[in-house]
Motif scaffolding. Structure first.
Motif, PDB file in Angstrom:
ATOM      1  N   TYR A  10      41.396   8.644  50.178  1.00 32.90           N
ATOM      2  CA  TYR A  10      40.178   9.428  50.323  1.00 32.90           C
ATOM      3  C   TYR A  10      39.968  10.214  49.034  1.00 32.90           C
ATOM      4  O   TYR A  10      40.846  10.972  48.603  1.00 32.90           O
ATOM      5  N   ASN A  11      38.819  10.027  48.393  1.00 34.56           N
ATOM      6  CA  ASN A  11      38.499  10.738  47.160  1.00 34.56           C
ATOM      7  C   ASN A  11      37.709  12.004  47.491  1.00 34.56           C
ATOM      8  O   ASN A  11      36.697  11.941  48.192  1.00 34.56           O
ATOM      9  N   MET A  12      38.158  13.143  46.978  1.00 34.03           N
ATOM     10  CA  MET A  12      37.497  14.420  47.269  1.00 34.03           C
ATOM     11  C   MET A  12      37.221  15.170  45.967  1.00 34.03           C
ATOM     12  O   MET A  12      38.115  15.327  45.129  1.00 34.03           O
ATOM     13  N   GLU A  13      35.988  15.635  45.809  1.00 33.58           N
ATOM     14  CA  GLU A  13      35.630  16.439  44.645  1.00 33.58           C
ATOM     15  C   GLU A  13      35.538  17.901  45.071  1.00 33.58           C
ATOM     16  O   GLU A  13      34.906  18.228  46.071  1.00 33.58           O
ATOM     17  N   ILE A  14      36.164  18.786  44.280  1.00 36.24           N
ATOM     18  CA  ILE A  14      36.116  20.217  44.564  1.00 36.24           C
ATOM     19  C   ILE A  14      35.657  20.959  43.310  1.00 36.24           C
ATOM     20  O   ILE A  14      35.696  20.420  42.206  1.00 36.24           O
ATOM     21  N   THR A  15      35.219  22.193  43.487  1.00 34.15           N
ATOM     22  CA  THR A  15      34.767  22.998  42.355  1.00 34.15           C
ATOM     23  C   THR A  15      35.961  23.698  41.710  1.00 34.15           C
ATOM     24  O   THR A  15      37.051  23.799  42.303  1.00 34.15           O
ATOM     25  N   LEU A  16      35.739  24.222  40.515  1.00 33.27           N
ATOM     26  CA  LEU A  16      36.794  24.971  39.828  1.00 33.27           C
ATOM     27  C   LEU A  16      37.149  26.227  40.614  1.00 33.27           C
ATOM     28  O   LEU A  16      38.325  26.623  40.675  1.00 33.27           O
ATOM     29  N   GLU A  17      36.146  26.861  41.215  1.00 34.87           N
ATOM     30  CA  GLU A  17      36.401  28.052  42.027  1.00 34.87           C
ATOM     31  C   GLU A  17      37.288  27.716  43.228  1.00 34.87           C
ATOM     32  O   GLU A  17      38.174  28.495  43.590  1.00 34.87           O
ATOM     33  N   GLU A  18      37.049  26.565  43.845  1.00 37.18           N
ATOM     34  CA  GLU A  18      37.876  26.147  44.989  1.00 37.18           C
ATOM     35  C   GLU A  18      39.298  25.835  44.555  1.00 37.18           C
ATOM     36  O   GLU A  18      40.262  26.099  45.288  1.00 37.18           O
ATOM     37  N   ALA A  19      39.437  25.266  43.360  1.00 32.06           N
ATOM     38  CA  ALA A  19      40.780  25.013  42.819  1.00 32.06           C
ATOM     39  C   ALA A  19      41.500  26.317  42.513  1.00 32.06           C
ATOM     40  O   ALA A  19      42.727  26.393  42.570  1.00 32.06           O
ATOM     41  N   PHE A  20      40.737  27.361  42.181  1.00 31.19           N
ATOM     42  CA  PHE A  20      41.328  28.665  41.874  1.00 31.19           C
ATOM     43  C   PHE A  20      41.832  29.361  43.147  1.00 31.19           C
ATOM     44  O   PHE A  20      42.944  29.891  43.177  1.00 31.19           O
ATOM     45  N   THR A  21      41.033  29.349  44.178  1.00 28.44           N
ATOM     46  CA  THR A  21      41.392  30.074  45.401  1.00 28.44           C
ATOM     47  C   THR A  21      42.159  29.218  46.406  1.00 28.44           C
ATOM     48  O   THR A  21      42.888  29.736  47.238  1.00 28.44           O
ATOM     49  N   GLY A  22      41.994  27.879  46.315  1.00 22.69           N
ATOM     50  CA  GLY A  22      42.505  27.013  47.371  1.00 22.69           C
ATOM     51  C   GLY A  22      41.517  26.995  48.531  1.00 22.69           C
ATOM     52  O   GLY A  22      40.651  27.885  48.633  1.00 22.69           O
TER      53      GLY A  22
ATOM     54  N   THR B 251      34.508  36.198  34.992  1.00 23.89           N
ATOM     55  CA  THR B 251      35.832  35.621  35.189  1.00 23.89           C
ATOM     56  C   THR B 251      35.803  34.711  36.405  1.00 23.89           C
ATOM     57  O   THR B 251      34.911  34.802  37.246  1.00 23.89           O
ATOM     58  N   ILE B 252      36.798  33.810  36.486  1.00 22.94           N
ATOM     59  CA  ILE B 252      36.816  32.804  37.546  1.00 22.94           C
ATOM     60  C   ILE B 252      37.004  33.429  38.924  1.00 22.94           C
ATOM     61  O   ILE B 252      36.644  32.829  39.944  1.00 22.94           O
ATOM     62  N   ASP B 253      37.527  34.666  38.975  1.00 17.02           N
ATOM     63  CA  ASP B 253      37.710  35.343  40.263  1.00 17.02           C
ATOM     64  C   ASP B 253      36.475  36.120  40.697  1.00 17.02           C
ATOM     65  O   ASP B 253      36.557  37.040  41.506  1.00 17.02           O
ATOM     66  N   LYS B 254      35.316  35.773  40.110  1.00 15.45           N
ATOM     67  CA  LYS B 254      34.014  36.358  40.435  1.00 15.45           C
ATOM     68  C   LYS B 254      33.885  37.810  39.966  1.00 15.45           C
ATOM     69  O   LYS B 254      33.041  38.563  40.468  1.00 15.45           O
ATOM     70  N   GLY B 255      34.710  38.191  38.999  1.00 17.21           N
ATOM     71  CA  GLY B 255      34.608  39.521  38.429  1.00 17.21           C
ATOM     72  C   GLY B 255      34.032  39.470  37.023  1.00 17.21           C
ATOM     73  O   GLY B 255      33.438  38.468  36.608  1.00 17.21           O
ATOM     74  N   LYS B 256      34.210  40.541  36.274  1.00 17.30           N
ATOM     75  CA  LYS B 256      33.753  40.618  34.890  1.00 17.30           C
ATOM     76  C   LYS B 256      34.823  41.308  34.062  1.00 17.30           C
ATOM     77  O   LYS B 256      35.602  42.120  34.583  1.00 17.30           O
TER      78      LYS B 256
ATOM     79  N   ALA C  85      44.321  38.137  28.928  1.00 22.12           N
ATOM     80  CA  ALA C  85      45.547  37.769  29.637  1.00 22.12           C
ATOM     81  C   ALA C  85      45.347  37.708  31.151  1.00 22.12           C
ATOM     82  O   ALA C  85      44.623  38.519  31.734  1.00 22.12           O
ATOM     83  N   SER C  86      45.986  36.709  31.760  1.00 17.44           N
ATOM     84  CA  SER C  86      46.056  36.563  33.227  1.00 17.44           C
ATOM     85  C   SER C  86      44.697  36.431  33.900  1.00 17.44           C
ATOM     86  O   SER C  86      44.540  36.806  35.062  1.00 17.44           O
ATOM     87  N   LYS C  87      43.722  35.886  33.191  1.00 10.85           N
ATOM     88  CA  LYS C  87      42.414  35.647  33.792  1.00 10.85           C
ATOM     89  C   LYS C  87      42.099  34.151  33.853  1.00 10.85           C
ATOM     90  O   LYS C  87      40.943  33.754  33.942  1.00 10.85           O
ATOM     91  N   GLY C  88      43.171  33.334  33.828  1.00  7.69           N
ATOM     92  CA  GLY C  88      42.982  31.900  33.929  1.00  7.69           C
ATOM     93  C   GLY C  88      43.241  31.393  35.337  1.00  7.69           C
ATOM     94  O   GLY C  88      43.021  32.117  36.324  1.00  7.69           O
ATOM     95  N   MET C  89      43.755  30.165  35.454  1.00  7.77           N
ATOM     96  CA  MET C  89      44.016  29.542  36.751  1.00  7.77           C
ATOM     97  C   MET C  89      45.448  29.802  37.198  1.00  7.77           C
ATOM     98  O   MET C  89      46.362  29.905  36.371  1.00  7.77           O
ATOM     99  N   PRO C  90      45.676  29.867  38.514  1.00  6.29           N
ATOM    100  CA  PRO C  90      47.056  29.978  38.999  1.00  6.29           C
ATOM    101  C   PRO C  90      47.796  28.665  38.777  1.00  6.29           C
ATOM    102  O   PRO C  90      47.197  27.590  38.796  1.00  6.29           O
TER     103      PRO C  90
END
Length: 379
Positions: free
Chosen positions: A123-135, A288-293, A311-316
């Motif tokens: 099964y092929n599934m496409e997700i957004t970068l935000e979804e990859a960040f939060t799970g 930022t990817i966590d919906k902040g600034k 620093a520390s504003k990338g992906m987990p």
């Protein structure tokens, strides 16, 4: 020691078609078969490697997964159906391909005990970068063969039971001597299942499974990357007449993001700044990817292309407490559509400029002048 490339094992090119692949396998299998090389341990190992390679490459979906991910596509038993090594079900499946042609022994193949394992599903599934960040927890709907509830997967009518095949004694396979080979083939009486159903179930026509739309809940952990594979054991197609179910493989792909580009756990973005801000210094906000600034300070004299690390504003990092960084690259924007006053001010600025104001340009033109001066003075 790393495993050899399956294509190299079968001595073929990656572009080979199905017929050529089968021909190469038959040739090598006949050459390295243990019955032709009795007592030769190296031949036995070589034969197992050939069988494993063909078992993967003869299947279109498995071959596509191998071409993309290599041996990693079949880690934890993925796709091999438990027959990747030795002379198990994989051996029976691959090696019978040779003798179906040579001795006319075509027929359905059964697993151990005559119960066929269900097919693996992809099964092929496409997700957004935000979804990859939060799970996320995703609900997916797949058409799949499931165990028949009427007969509980036996294939027999309610109140009756399948009987052991009298021809093979319930083994599902019969043996036959052919020269120096002792051949094992699918039982023609029960088609390899080891059982005979006298009164088949009306709901599944004796197959023990029916087609249904199934909804599954899939947990996607934070930090997954493009190409991540998730294996759901036993969620593939149901086996025939009570056989074990196959697995479901979910391949993730990340949709392109309008602002960020991902490099492992780090995120990169490009931000345009005015010539004045770059020259005099200043600061600006970036999302930022966590919906902040976050604010980025630009020192005076910043050149186009300079990167600033947040620093520390990338992906987990998957299954880790670590987090990547965000890199902001500034692009100095050249003014356009200037008014007369703006042009006059820039012209005045140019007159007042010196080597200290534009050291890189001054240094470059000095080198050009020295270069041509040296050529003019050379004999």
């Amino acid at each position: 020691m790393s495993k050899a490339c399956y294509y190299e094992t079968l001595e073929v090119e990656r572009t080979i078609d199905e017929a050529g692949l089968k021909s190469a396998f038959r040739k090598l299998a006949m050459k390295w078969h243990p019955d032709k090389n009795p007592g030769d341990k190296a031949s036995e190992i070589r034969f197992k490697e050939i069988n494993e390679a063909y078992e993967v490459l003869k299947d279109g979906q498995k071959r596509a997964a191998y071409d993309r991910f290599g041996h990693a596509a079949f880690e934890q038993g993925g796709g091999m159906g438990g027959g990747g090594h030795g002379f198990g079900a994989g051996f029976a499946s691959s090696f019978s391909d040779i003798f179906e042609d040579l001795f006319g022994m075509a027929g359905q193949r059964g697993g151990r005990g005559g119960r066929e394992r269900g097919a693996d599903l992809r099964y092929n599934m496409e997700i957004t970068l935000e979804e990859a960040f939060t799970g996320k927890t995703a609900q997916i709907s797949i058409p799949v063969a499931v165990t028949c509830e009427t007969c509980s997967g036996t294939g027999a009518k309610a109140g009756t039971k399948p009987k052991a095949c009298s021809m093979c004694g319930g083994a599902g396979r019969v043996r036959q001597a052919q020269g120096f080979f002792t051949l094992e083939r699918t039982c023609p009486g029960c088609q390899g299942r080891g059982q005979m159903i006298e009164t088949p179930c009306a709901s599944c026509a004796g197959q023990g499974r029916v087609q249904k739309e199934r909804i599954l809940s899939v947990n996607i952990p934070a930090g997954v990357e493009d190409g991540t594979r998730i294996r759901l054991a036993g969620e593939g197609e149901a086996g025939v007449q009570g056989g074990p179910a196959g697995d479901l493989y979910i391949f993730l792909s990340l949709a392109a993001h309008k602002f960020f580009q991902r490099d492992g756990a780090d995120l990169h973005c490009r931000v345009p700044v005015s010539m004045v801000t770059a020259a005099m210094g200043g600061e600006f906000e970036v999302p930022t990817i966590d919906k902040g600034k976050t604010k980025v300070k630009v020192p005076s004299g910043t050149q186009s292309g300079r990167r600033f690390r947040v620093a520390s504003k990338g992906m987990p990092v998957l299954r880790s407490r670590q987090t990547g960084d965000m890199y902001v690259q500034v692009v100095v924007e050249t003014p356009q559509n200037l008014t007369k006053k703006q042009k006059e001010l820039l012209a005045e600025f140019e007159k007042l400029s010196s080597g200290d104001t534009q050291p890189e340009a001054a240094g470059f033109f000095k080198m050009v002048k020295d270069f041509f001066g040296t050529r003019a003075n050379s004999p």
